[in-house]
Design a protein around this motif. Structure first.
Motif, PDB file in Angstrom:
ATOM      1  N   ALA A  90      -4.836 -57.717 -65.973  1.00 44.21           N
ATOM      2  CA  ALA A  90      -4.137 -56.437 -65.831  1.00 44.21           C
ATOM      3  C   ALA A  90      -4.508 -55.819 -64.483  1.00 44.21           C
ATOM      4  O   ALA A  90      -5.673 -55.838 -64.081  1.00 44.21           O
ATOM      5  CB  ALA A  90      -4.542 -55.494 -66.955  1.00 44.21           C
ATOM      6  N   PRO A  93      -0.584 -50.393 -60.793  1.00 42.57           N
ATOM      7  CA  PRO A  93       0.832 -50.434 -60.402  1.00 42.57           C
ATOM      8  C   PRO A  93       1.010 -50.869 -58.937  1.00 42.57           C
ATOM      9  O   PRO A  93       1.972 -51.563 -58.611  1.00 42.57           O
ATOM     10  CB  PRO A  93       1.294 -48.984 -60.591  1.00 42.57           C
ATOM     11  CG  PRO A  93       0.369 -48.407 -61.614  1.00 42.57           C
ATOM     12  CD  PRO A  93      -0.952 -49.097 -61.401  1.00 42.57           C
ATOM     13  N   PHE A  96       0.636 -54.704 -58.780  1.00 42.87           N
ATOM     14  CA  PHE A  96       1.752 -55.325 -59.499  1.00 42.87           C
ATOM     15  C   PHE A  96       3.015 -55.279 -58.629  1.00 42.87           C
ATOM     16  O   PHE A  96       3.704 -56.284 -58.452  1.00 42.87           O
ATOM     17  CB  PHE A  96       1.990 -54.615 -60.838  1.00 42.87           C
ATOM     18  CG  PHE A  96       2.891 -55.391 -61.751  1.00 42.87           C
ATOM     19  CD1 PHE A  96       2.380 -56.365 -62.595  1.00 42.87           C
ATOM     20  CD2 PHE A  96       4.258 -55.180 -61.744  1.00 42.87           C
ATOM     21  CE1 PHE A  96       3.208 -57.107 -63.425  1.00 42.87           C
ATOM     22  CE2 PHE A  96       5.104 -55.917 -62.565  1.00 42.87           C
ATOM     23  CZ  PHE A  96       4.581 -56.877 -63.411  1.00 42.87           C
ATOM     24  N   GLU A 100       5.032 -58.388 -57.076  1.00 43.45           N
ATOM     25  CA  GLU A 100       6.422 -58.533 -57.519  1.00 43.45           C
ATOM     26  C   GLU A 100       7.359 -58.672 -56.309  1.00 43.45           C
ATOM     27  O   GLU A 100       8.206 -59.562 -56.252  1.00 43.45           O
ATOM     28  CB  GLU A 100       6.786 -57.285 -58.329  1.00 43.45           C
ATOM     29  CG  GLU A 100       8.059 -57.401 -59.121  1.00 43.45           C
ATOM     30  CD  GLU A 100       8.304 -56.134 -59.951  1.00 43.45           C
ATOM     31  OE1 GLU A 100       7.941 -55.020 -59.497  1.00 43.45           O
ATOM     32  OE2 GLU A 100       8.874 -56.270 -61.038  1.00 43.45           O
ATOM     33  N   LYS A 155       5.694 -57.413 -67.042  1.00 43.70           N
ATOM     34  CA  LYS A 155       5.958 -56.034 -66.638  1.00 43.70           C
ATOM     35  C   LYS A 155       5.397 -55.026 -67.647  1.00 43.70           C
ATOM     36  O   LYS A 155       4.860 -53.987 -67.253  1.00 43.70           O
ATOM     37  CB  LYS A 155       7.467 -55.826 -66.474  1.00 43.70           C
ATOM     38  CG  LYS A 155       7.736 -54.818 -65.393  1.00 43.70           C
ATOM     39  CD  LYS A 155       9.117 -54.905 -64.804  1.00 43.70           C
ATOM     40  CE  LYS A 155       9.195 -53.879 -63.702  1.00 43.70           C
ATOM     41  NZ  LYS A 155       9.886 -54.262 -62.532  1.00 43.70           N
ATOM     42  N   GLN A 158       1.708 -55.248 -67.431  1.00 42.82           N
ATOM     43  CA  GLN A 158       1.255 -55.112 -66.027  1.00 42.82           C
ATOM     44  C   GLN A 158       0.161 -56.133 -65.719  1.00 42.82           C
ATOM     45  O   GLN A 158      -0.899 -55.791 -65.173  1.00 42.82           O
ATOM     46  CB  GLN A 158       0.754 -53.687 -65.756  1.00 42.82           C
ATOM     47  CG  GLN A 158       1.848 -52.626 -65.806  1.00 42.82           C
ATOM     48  CD  GLN A 158       2.616 -52.514 -64.486  1.00 42.82           C
ATOM     49  OE1 GLN A 158       2.061 -52.226 -63.442  1.00 42.82           O
ATOM     50  NE2 GLN A 158       3.918 -52.774 -64.544  1.00 42.82           N
ATOM     51  N   THR A 159       0.439 -57.381 -66.085  1.00 44.39           N
ATOM     52  CA  THR A 159      -0.544 -58.433 -65.804  1.00 44.39           C
ATOM     53  C   THR A 159       0.040 -59.486 -64.873  1.00 44.39           C
ATOM     54  O   THR A 159       1.259 -59.652 -64.774  1.00 44.39           O
ATOM     55  CB  THR A 159      -0.997 -59.152 -67.098  1.00 44.39           C
ATOM     56  OG1 THR A 159       0.162 -59.728 -67.729  1.00 44.39           O
ATOM     57  CG2 THR A 159      -1.710 -58.212 -68.042  1.00 44.39           C
TER      58      THR A 159
END
Ligand code: ADP
Ligand code: MG
Length: 340
Positions: A90, A93, A96, A100, A155, A158-159
């Motif tokens: 995890a 944000p 992540f 992404e 998503k 959040q990992t």
């Protein structure tokens, strides 16, 4: 940047406070610089400088570094890498989102840009204390660990999960751009409307100059000392980021090896470009795409940039030609070695 890393100097955070000449409004523009993200990060505020604004912006850059650095064991990226092949990790944000987006650019570039390039980057160690040229067999093995398709993002949780042990992420080609965007956002929250954020050559302009004119931003002359410009572009609220082999490299047996790696061969990218610059609103995108443009080379790279709205490119070839995308802003060549 290279000197700092190669000499392995561990520098405590340094701060330079510069006062430059008075602006028209009578406000003294101020600049501060810190060593962060492995480079000199400099913020200059022209209209409303305050210690709180500087502190908040640099604090945000530091936070991003703490989360994304490959060289800090406690970073989220290091944790994701340690858990490769074992478990999903995890993350914040920030991390992540950056991963992404990095995967999006990886898909867009067919893997020429790939955030899972870390095993190769580590093996070469370019820009570090002990750069070396890995053997062919070693590179073959490492290439099997590179593959953005094997990164799984969840998503909801959040990992981030890397499929195989030994795989690793390196956000070195995009984290500075993200940090610049975030620093700009923080400055604006503090009422700043006129500023330049320069994270080791990754430039983001905020607003315009206080007299209402455009910023004049130089593109590094790839063949000159750092700070020597080849051309000047006029910009507002835009980022300009340049990637090139001259930024970090080492020489061995008369051969030069630079830091942008070909994910197909494992060797530094070979092409006829000596620098690739992107001009677009988001510094994050500019950073990711300048590395991508260099990695893809002149034809493929420029055709990718043409396909993207609001993104422009200026490249320098080894023959000293300057080639641009069709909507590139006007510029002035300041070094006569270069021509269109
Ligand atoms: P810099 O950060 O030195 O200004 P770049 O933004 O072009 O330059 O990023 C280069 C860095 O990106 C390398 O040092 C390495 O960490 C990483 N990298 C190298 N090759 C690739 C690649 N093909 N795709 C993604 N990242 C790469
Ligand atoms: Mg980049």
């Amino acid at each position: 940047m290279r000197q700092f890393r190669q000499r392995g100097i561990i520098l405590a955070t340094i701060m330079v406070l510069l006062l430059t000449s008075c602006s028209k409004k009578g406000v003294e523009p101020q600049s501060q610089s810190f060593l962060m993200l492995g480079t000199v990060c400099r913020i200059s505020i022209y209209d409303k400088p305050s210690d709180t604004a500087f502190k908040a912006a640099f604090g945000r850059i530091r936070e991003i570094e703490e989360r994304m650095s490959l060289h800090k064991e406690s970073s989220e990226i290091s944790r994701v890498n340690r858990e490769a092949g074992k478990s999903a990790v995890a993350v914040s944000p920030d991390t992540f989102l950056v991963v992404e987006k990095a995967l999006e650019i990886a898909r867009l570039s067919g893997g020429a840009f790939d955030p899972t390039v870390a095993p190769l980057v580590e093996a070469w160690g370019i820009g570090g204390d002990n750069p070396r040229r890995p053997g062919r067999e070693e590179l073959e093995t490492l290439l099997s660990l590179v593959g953005y398709e094997r990164v799984t993002l969840d998503k909801t949780a959040q990992t981030i999960y890397l499929a195989d042990e030994g795989m690793a992420l390196d956000l070195g080609a995009i984290a500075k751009g993200y940090a610049a965007d975030e620093a700009a956002r923080v400055l604006k929250e503090h009422g700043v409307g006129s500023a330049i954020i320069n994270l080791g050559g990754n430039v983001l302009t905020v607003g315009r100059k206080v007299d209402g004119s455009l910023w004049k931003i130089g593109i590094q002359d790839p063949e000159a000392e750092r700070g020597g410009y080849a051309l000047i572009v006029e910009l507002e609220d835009t980022s300009l980021v340049t990637s090139g082999p001259y930024e970090r490299f080492f020489t061995l047996e008369g051969e030069t090896y630079h830091h942008i790696l070909d994910t197909a061969t494992g060797y530094p990218v070979v092409n006829d470009l000596i620098s690739a610059s992107i001009i677009t609103e988001s510094s994050f995108l500019a950073d990711a795409l300048s590395t991508t443009l260099y990695a893809l080379g002149r034809e493929e790279g420029l055709s990718l940039i043409e396909s993207l709205e609001g993104v422009e490119a200026i490249v320098f070839t080894g023959q000293h030609r300057i080639i641009t995308s069709s909507g590139a802003p006007a510029f002035t060549i300041t070094d006569e070695h270069y021509h269109r």
